[in-house]
Motif scaffolding. Structure first.
Motif, short mmCIF file in Angstrom:
data_model
loop_
_atom_site.label_atom_id
_atom_site.label_comp_id
_atom_site.label_asym_id
_atom_site.label_seq_id
_atom_site.Cartn_x
_atom_site.Cartn_y
_atom_site.Cartn_z
N ARG A 277 10.26 0.43 -6.19
CA ARG A 277 10.20 1.15 -7.14
C ARG A 277 11.15 2.25 -7.87
O ARG A 277 12.15 2.03 -8.95
N GLU A 278 12.36 2.90 -7.05
CA GLU A 278 13.46 3.51 -7.52
C GLU A 278 13.85 2.94 -8.22
O GLU A 278 14.60 3.14 -9.26
N ALA A 279 14.13 1.75 -7.19
CA ALA A 279 15.70 0.52 -7.91
C ALA A 279 15.43 -0.05 -8.75
O ALA A 279 16.16 -0.19 -9.51
N ASN A 280 13.90 0.12 -9.57
CA ASN A 280 13.72 -0.76 -10.69
C ASN A 280 13.44 0.18 -11.99
O ASN A 280 12.38 0.06 -12.55
N GLY A 281 13.75 1.16 -11.65
CA GLY A 281 13.40 2.66 -12.76
C GLY A 281 12.44 3.03 -12.93
O GLY A 281 11.83 4.01 -13.92
N LEU A 282 11.42 2.76 -11.10
CA LEU A 282 10.22 3.65 -11.54
C LEU A 282 10.11 4.73 -10.46
O LEU A 282 11.10 4.83 -9.34
N ARG A 283 8.94 5.38 -11.08
CA ARG A 283 8.88 6.72 -9.61
C ARG A 283 8.28 6.57 -8.63
O ARG A 283 8.40 5.11 -8.01
N ARG A 284 8.62 7.12 -7.37
CA ARG A 284 8.56 7.51 -6.61
C ARG A 284 6.91 8.09 -5.95
O ARG A 284 6.37 8.72 -6.58
N LEU A 285 5.22 6.62 -4.87
CA LEU A 285 4.43 6.97 -4.64
C LEU A 285 4.14 8.17 -4.16
O LEU A 285 4.75 8.55 -2.94
N ASN A 286 3.70 9.08 -3.87
CA ASN A 286 3.41 10.41 -3.13
C ASN A 286 1.82 9.64 -1.77
O ASN A 286 1.10 9.22 -2.00
N ARG A 287 2.68 9.62 -0.72
CA ARG A 287 2.11 9.12 0.67
C ARG A 287 0.27 10.48 0.59
O ARG A 287 0.71 11.40 -0.06
N ASN A 288 -0.47 9.54 0.33
CA ASN A 288 -2.19 10.35 0.30
C ASN A 288 -2.84 9.76 1.69
O ASN A 288 -3.15 8.78 2.12
N GLU A 289 -3.11 11.65 2.29
CA GLU A 289 -3.50 11.10 4.01
C GLU A 289 -4.72 10.14 3.36
O GLU A 289 -5.52 9.51 4.49
N LYS A 290 -5.44 10.28 2.61
CA LYS A 290 -6.68 10.14 1.96
C LYS A 290 -6.73 8.04 1.77
O LYS A 290 -7.61 7.37 2.86
N LEU A 291 -5.92 7.99 1.29
CA LEU A 291 -6.05 6.45 1.43
C LEU A 291 -5.08 5.84 2.40
O LEU A 291 -5.31 5.10 2.64
N MET A 292 -4.29 6.64 2.86
CA MET A 292 -3.88 6.15 4.63
C MET A 292 -5.50 5.50 4.78
O MET A 292 -5.25 4.95 6.17
N GLU A 293 -6.05 6.97 5.10
CA GLU A 293 -7.45 6.70 5.99
C GLU A 293 -8.34 5.30 5.05
O GLU A 293 -9.09 4.35 6.23
N VAL A 294 -8.39 5.29 4.13
CA VAL A 294 -9.06 3.87 4.02
C VAL A 294 -8.21 2.62 4.03
O VAL A 294 -8.98 1.90 4.56
N ALA A 295 -7.01 3.10 4.71
CA ALA A 295 -6.48 1.82 4.16
C ALA A 295 -6.58 1.32 6.05
O ALA A 295 -6.97 0.01 6.00
N ASP A 296 -6.89 2.01 6.78
CA ASP A 296 -6.76 1.73 7.93
C ASP A 296 -8.30 1.23 8.09
O ASP A 296 -8.42 0.22 9.11
N LEU A 381 -2.30 -2.15 1.64
CA LEU A 381 -1.26 -1.40 0.30
C LEU A 381 -2.22 -0.60 -0.24
O LEU A 381 -2.92 -1.96 -1.00
N LEU A 382 -2.64 0.35 -0.94
CA LEU A 382 -3.62 0.65 -1.26
C LEU A 382 -2.73 1.68 -2.90
O LEU A 382 -2.51 2.75 -2.33
N ILE A 383 -2.12 1.32 -3.89
CA ILE A 383 -2.05 2.79 -4.59
C ILE A 383 -3.60 2.73 -5.74
O ILE A 383 -4.45 2.07 -5.85
N GLY A 384 -3.55 4.41 -6.29
CA GLY A 384 -3.93 4.74 -6.86
C GLY A 384 -3.88 5.63 -7.17
O GLY A 384 -2.83 6.00 -7.79
N HIS A 385 -4.83 7.10 -8.34
CA HIS A 385 -4.66 7.96 -9.03
C HIS A 385 -5.58 8.83 -8.59
O HIS A 385 -6.67 8.39 -8.64
N TYR A 386 -5.56 10.51 -8.69
CA TYR A 386 -6.90 10.54 -9.37
C TYR A 386 -6.81 11.13 -10.61
O TYR A 386 -6.67 11.49 -11.82
N TRP A 387 -8.43 11.39 -10.76
CA TRP A 387 -8.75 11.10 -12.15
C TRP A 387 -10.23 11.94 -12.73
O TRP A 387 -10.41 11.64 -13.73
N MET A 388 -10.15 13.30 -11.69
CA MET A 388 -10.96 14.07 -11.99
C MET A 388 -9.74 15.39 -12.87
O MET A 388 -9.07 15.23 -11.61
#
Length: 388
Positions: A277-296, A381-388
């Protein structure tokens, strides 16, 4: 008198002969000894995905359900809202540009399309700019000041765009003399040479079918389900056609890695994606432990049934059951038969839809979670966001 009469008759016969000769030459240009046989699809693995079931307007008996599942799993198509896919909706120019842009991996775009009726910041502006700058669009649209994004394209026009797309993605230029197809479909005789060549090429490679025994209907519009079916066949013939990304359960030829724990590979996978992502001019994503759990959890689920549909028939989204009501998993990539982080990353990067997910440009997307299991080589791979 007799001599002049005979001369006139001879001239008339000569003119008719020349006319018939010209007509015959025009037919030979498309027929004669030129190729008419079809090339079978390279990838014919069964698509076991049932992703079409997320849409209330796509039934189990709908002819295009497999193509819809395929393009949804690839990340090329989204629904039209309210749980609908709208399979019979005509594809307009904005949609077609956006889908092909995703198919190309959603590369970074600089500048605008230059069309006076395509404002910046719309959901389709990057796709249109990419299509214009890479000359994927038809010649008349490339030379126009307006796109008319809500208007559709004909089967012939779309065929030209697909041929342009093929060349932009590294395919060879026209050199294969496949115009014998025009002799099989008389309604192609009124088309220009570029359109005939594009349709003939798609037909020869089993990507485009006729609309009847002797009709190709080049002036007919294109629906969402029809384009989905064409793109599935195109990807199976020319694309990455990664069987693991479309629900295939074929035998693996990979062997497990001997070193490294799953946790280490998961961290490597996150870094690979963020570096990309960084090589393509995009920001890095934050490791999210809850998304790690869901991915498992998802890795365990896809080991039983390789599909984006969960065992209860739902799809990953707002994560109520994981005590994360404020966290949304917006996109999911899955793969199998890979046994280290690099394999999983390469698998997604080769798939245009999955590549587009890794390079998602949505400003709200900031969180990442992955899972990696050696039992079957499943990756999530899961990517997402906080929405509240």
């Amino acid at each position: 008198m007799t001599k002049r009469f005979l001369t006139s008759v001879f001239s008339l016969i000569l003119a008719m002969a020349l006319t018939l000769s010209a007509a015959a030459t025009n037919q030979v240009r498309y027929a004669g000894t030129q190729r008419t046989e079809r090339v079978p699809l390279k990838n014919t693995d069964t698509n076991n995905s049932t992703s079409y079931q997320m849409f209330s307007d796509v039934s189990d008996t709908y002819w295009g359900k497999d193509g819809i599942s395929y393009v949804v799993d690839k990340g090329l198509f989204n629904g039209t809202g309210y749980g609908m896919f709208s399979p019979e909706m005509p594809m307009n120019r904005a949609m077609i540009c956006t889908v092909l842009y995703r198919f190309a991996g959603s590369p970074a775009v600089s500048g605008s399309s230059g069309y006076t009726d395509v404002p910046s910041g719309t959901w389709y502006s990057d796709g249109v700019a990419w299509a214009k700058q890479n000359e994927v669009l038809t010649l008349d649209l490339l030379n126009s000041s307006k796109l008319e994004p809500d208007r559709g394209l004909t089967r012939g026009e779309f065929s030209v765009m697909m041929r342009n797309f093929y060349e932009v993605m590294g395919g060879t230029p026209y050199n294969d003399s496949m115009n014998g197809t025009a002799a099989m479909f008389p309604d192609l005789q009124t088309c220009d040479t570029v359109t005939i060549m594009a349709i003939s090429w798609l037909y020869t490679y089993s990507v485009l079918n006729g609309t009847g025994n002797k009709t190709m209907s080049p002036d007919m519009g294109l629906t969402r389900s029809q384009m989905a079916a064409i793109l599935e066949r195109y990807d199976r013939q020319f694309g990455s056609s990664d069987a693991s990304s479309v629900g295939s359960s074929g035998a693996s030829t990979f062997q497990p890695a001997e070193t490294g724990s799953d946790e280490e590979e998961e961290e490597k996978l996150i870094n690979l994606i963020n570096d990309y992502r960084e090589a393509n001019g995009l920001r890095r994503l934050n490791r999210n432990e809850k998304l790690m759990e869901v991915a498992d959890v998802r890795a365990e689920e896809i080991s039983e049934n390789f599909t984006h549909v969960r065992p209860d028939g739902s799809y990953i989204g707002i994560l109520y059951e994981f005590d994360a009501e404020d966290l949304r998993a917006d996109y999911e990539c899955i793969t199998s038969c890979v046994f280290n982080a690099q394999d999983a990353f390469d698998s997604w990067r080769k798939s245009p839809g999955h590549n587009g997910i890794m390079l998602n440009r949505d400003d709200d997307i900031a969180e990442i979670g992955v899972s990696f299991t050696r039992d079957g080589g499943y990756g999530v791979l899961l990517i997402g966001h906080y929405w509240m």
